[in-house]
Design a protein around this motif. Sequence first.
Motif, PDB file in Angstrom:
ATOM      1  N   GLU A   1       0.557   3.584   1.455  1.00 45.21           N
ATOM      2  CA  GLU A   1       1.666   3.812   0.187  1.00 45.21           C
ATOM      3  C   GLU A   1       0.747   3.565  -0.787  1.00 45.21           C
ATOM      4  O   GLU A   1       0.971   3.257  -1.688  1.00 45.21           O
TER       5      GLU A   1
ATOM      6  N   PRO B   1       4.177  -3.206   2.285  1.00 42.32           N
ATOM      7  CA  PRO B   1       4.013  -1.474   1.873  1.00 42.32           C
ATOM      8  C   PRO B   1       3.037  -1.316   2.491  1.00 42.32           C
ATOM      9  O   PRO B   1       2.187  -1.962   3.169  1.00 42.32           O
TER      10      PRO B   1
ATOM     11  N   TRP C   1      -0.210   4.873  -4.442  1.00 43.08           N
ATOM     12  CA  TRP C   1       0.338   4.462  -6.068  1.00 43.08           C
ATOM     13  C   TRP C   1      -1.251   3.546  -6.828  1.00 43.08           C
ATOM     14  O   TRP C   1      -0.216   3.716  -8.270  1.00 43.08           O
TER      15      TRP C   1
END
Length: 304
Positions: A120, A116, A124
């Motif tokens: 990202e 990732p 999250w």
Amino acid sequence: MKRLLREPLVHFLLIGAALFGVYSLTPAGRMGAPTSKEIRLTLDQVAGLVGLFRAQWRRDPTPEELGRLVENQIQEEILYREALAMGLDQGDEIVKRRMAQKMQFLTEDVAAAREPTTAELRSWFEEHSAMFALPPRLSFRHLYFSPDRRGARARDDAAQALLKLAGQPEDAEIAGSLADRFMFQDYYRDRAPEFLGKEFGPQFALAVAKLAPGSWQGPVESGFGWHLVFVDSVIPGRVPAFEEIEPEVHTAWLSEQKTQAWENAYKALRAEYTVLLPKPPESTGDVAPLRAANGAAPSGALPQ
């Protein structure tokens, strides 16, 4: 479903399942695969044997030892191929379970192959920040009043001692003479409620978490008896900044990706199968479990 069917991983698993199903219907698939009579070991495989020997014996193998290692590897490969040719893998629950595990691991490994971006991961983390919340921590001293020594008077003795300690500091000399010896510590530093719950019991942990710091308070009951408690510091719980725990966030993100990849792949594969279950007698209590099994979803890791 349309988005799921566009996933390359799902395509791979569906094609693999279809090929396996077709192959299992052929005579070769039913009776076992024909074996190749050529065995080729690579330098990497030999180096792996040497590495395992070094890890176990802390030295390099002699030429004779290396020869035996290679011959053992060849023997294992020959016996494996001959077992497949005889169909010995058919109907073996251990082999079946291991192959099922490898399918799940393959799915998870494909999901783990993508790294990732920091953006990202940060996004999250913001959605799952509660997972990383740090609990409050407190430091306190306590005086113990033992029911084994004092019987039913333990709580009343603690209440009387509290009156004598009114306005006294945490390290007052009189404190030690009022209480009984405790089997563990008299002072606990930076302890979370979870630790206190395990050490003293949940009732004690909840009660101490509500105490204001700076004075003797109680009596507070634990699994051992009664206590007077002096809380000297409290560190409030908090959610750490992303930069503090980025490696932990990455690990949690990866775990979720593996779980989701496995669940999505299994649902796609499950939809391709028709499951026929025996109808149990109406007098038994097994009807509901069998009905539920028809719509079963993956429930985590396969049994070892």
